[in-house]
Design an enzyme around this catalytic site. Sequence first.
Site, PDB file in Angstrom:
ATOM      1  N   GLU A 118      -6.818   4.885   7.916  1.00 52.03           N
ATOM      2  CA  GLU A 118      -6.404   6.049   7.272  1.00 52.03           C
ATOM      3  C   GLU A 118      -8.532   7.104   6.425  1.00 52.03           C
ATOM      4  OE1 GLU A 118      -2.925   5.276   5.170  1.00 52.03           O
ATOM      5  OE2 GLU A 118      -2.315   4.810   7.197  1.00 52.03           O
ATOM      6  N   GLY A 149       2.779   2.819  11.241  1.00 49.75           N
ATOM      7  CA  GLY A 149       3.185   3.898  10.762  1.00 49.75           C
ATOM      8  C   GLY A 149       3.731   4.854  11.870  1.00 49.75           C
ATOM      9  N   SER A 181       3.652  -2.297  10.779  1.00 45.95           N
ATOM     10  CA  SER A 181       5.152  -2.081  10.628  1.00 45.95           C
ATOM     11  C   SER A 181       6.055  -3.698  10.215  1.00 45.95           C
ATOM     12  CB  SER A 181       4.826  -1.828  12.032  1.00 45.95           C
ATOM     13  OG  SER A 181       4.893  -0.222  12.453  1.00 45.95           O
ATOM     14  N   ASN A 217       1.342  -1.142  -0.080  1.00 48.87           N
ATOM     15  CA  ASN A 217       0.392   0.275  -0.326  1.00 48.87           C
ATOM     16  C   ASN A 217       0.623   1.170  -0.158  1.00 48.87           C
ATOM     17  OD1 ASN A 217      -1.986   2.123   0.283  1.00 48.87           O
ATOM     18  ND2 ASN A 217      -2.225   1.708   2.564  1.00 48.87           N
ATOM     19  N   GLU A 226      -5.736  -4.684  10.271  1.00 53.27           N
ATOM     20  CA  GLU A 226      -4.431  -3.728  10.440  1.00 53.27           C
ATOM     21  C   GLU A 226      -4.941  -2.883  12.392  1.00 53.27           C
ATOM     22  OE1 GLU A 226      -2.307  -2.623   6.314  1.00 53.27           O
ATOM     23  OE2 GLU A 226      -4.051  -1.120   6.914  1.00 53.27           O
ATOM     24  N   HIS A 265      -9.595   0.819   4.620  1.00 50.49           N
ATOM     25  CA  HIS A 265      -8.767   1.115   5.690  1.00 50.49           C
ATOM     26  C   HIS A 265      -8.557   2.217   6.812  1.00 50.49           C
ATOM     27  CE1 HIS A 265      -4.343   2.764   6.802  1.00 50.49           C
ATOM     28  NE2 HIS A 265      -3.828   1.623   5.820  1.00 50.49           N
ATOM     29  N   LYS A 271       0.341   4.517  -0.029  1.00 53.08           N
ATOM     30  CA  LYS A 271      -0.258   4.995   0.200  1.00 53.08           C
ATOM     31  C   LYS A 271      -0.246   6.337  -0.816  1.00 53.08           C
ATOM     32  CE  LYS A 271      -0.465   3.654   4.467  1.00 53.08           C
ATOM     33  NZ  LYS A 271      -0.666   3.208   5.664  1.00 53.08           N
TER      34      LYS A 271
HETATM   35  P1  13P Z   1       3.088   0.405   7.601  1.00 52.34           P
HETATM   36  O1  13P Z   1       3.510  -0.668   7.181  1.00 52.34           O
HETATM   37  O2  13P Z   1       3.184   1.900   7.342  1.00 52.34           O
HETATM   38  O3  13P Z   1       2.760   0.187   9.474  1.00 52.34           O
HETATM   39  O4  13P Z   1       1.316   0.453   7.135  1.00 52.34           O
HETATM   40  C1  13P Z   1       0.664  -0.866   7.024  1.00 52.34           C
HETATM   41  C2  13P Z   1      -0.725   0.227   6.314  1.00 52.34           C
HETATM   42  O5  13P Z   1      -1.305   1.026   6.759  1.00 52.34           O
HETATM   43  C3  13P Z   1      -0.447  -0.537   5.202  1.00 52.34           C
HETATM   44  O6  13P Z   1      -1.907  -0.888   4.431  1.00 52.34           O
END
Ligand code: 13P
Length: 255
Positions: free
Chosen positions: A97, A173, A213, A9, A167, A95, A11
């Site tokens: 976010e 993150g 992560s 992903n 997640e 997601h 982003k």
């Molecule tokens: P990170 O791997 O940066 O923690 O992000 C995970 C994520 O949100 C995947 O959709």
Amino acid sequence: MRKPIIAANWKLHKTQEEATAFLNDFREKVKYISEVEIGLGPTFTSLETVAEGTKGTGIKVCAQNVYFEDEGAFTGEVSPGMLAEVGTDYVIVGHSERRQIFGETDRAINKKIHAVFDHGMKPILCIGETEEQRADGKTESVLRNQLKIDLRGLTEDQAGEMIVAYEPIWAIGTGESASPEDAQAGCKFSRDQVREIVGEQAGDSVRLQYGGSIKPHNAEELMSQPDIDGGLIGSASLDPGSFAEIISITEELYK
Ligand code: 13P
């Protein structure tokens, strides 16, 4: 046996030029991979670049969002048909976010999941609890409530073909992944919920990703858990070397 799927992903990262540079390096690094399904999730504007650049490789193209209507007065949205037209295989839906920053609701997520299936693609549904919900012991009720609405109206076949990404929001993150035990417990619980909400067969077939992560150094212990069928990877997927390393580690586990 369920085939693991490791998806990137990206982003809000990578221009078309950067996506092309990534692919030129990445394709070589993963060309021997056979046991792991690989997905790349660029922004809308790089979907076609990634679809073109992965032709014939088996690498899947994943969009990061979609709207549930086919067309109309919905300024700024992209329809499922438009995603399918440029070669999208999977669509990340719900997601955290999207939920937290853009106020996406489970009802909208449910409509998106149906729209994705209606256009011949498959959803990667993201669910997960906040730090506070976790501290209050609410992880299971949060996951249950999300899945109950998100999966409404799906057939056994549809639910069995989709991907659910557990997640935990506190692990995204932060560099602090969930422990393998907690990641396994979240995925196992989610699978059991799919069994209850949709049916036994769907629960057996649905692939559960863990996300939050994942890095090369923790990939082996996370990906070797019995109910974890892959990962959704953010920051470590931006670099072709570290993303390919996570895939290779998983390939070794399934050989
Ligand atoms: P990170 O791997 O940066 O923690 O992000 C995970 C994520 O949100 C995947 O959709």
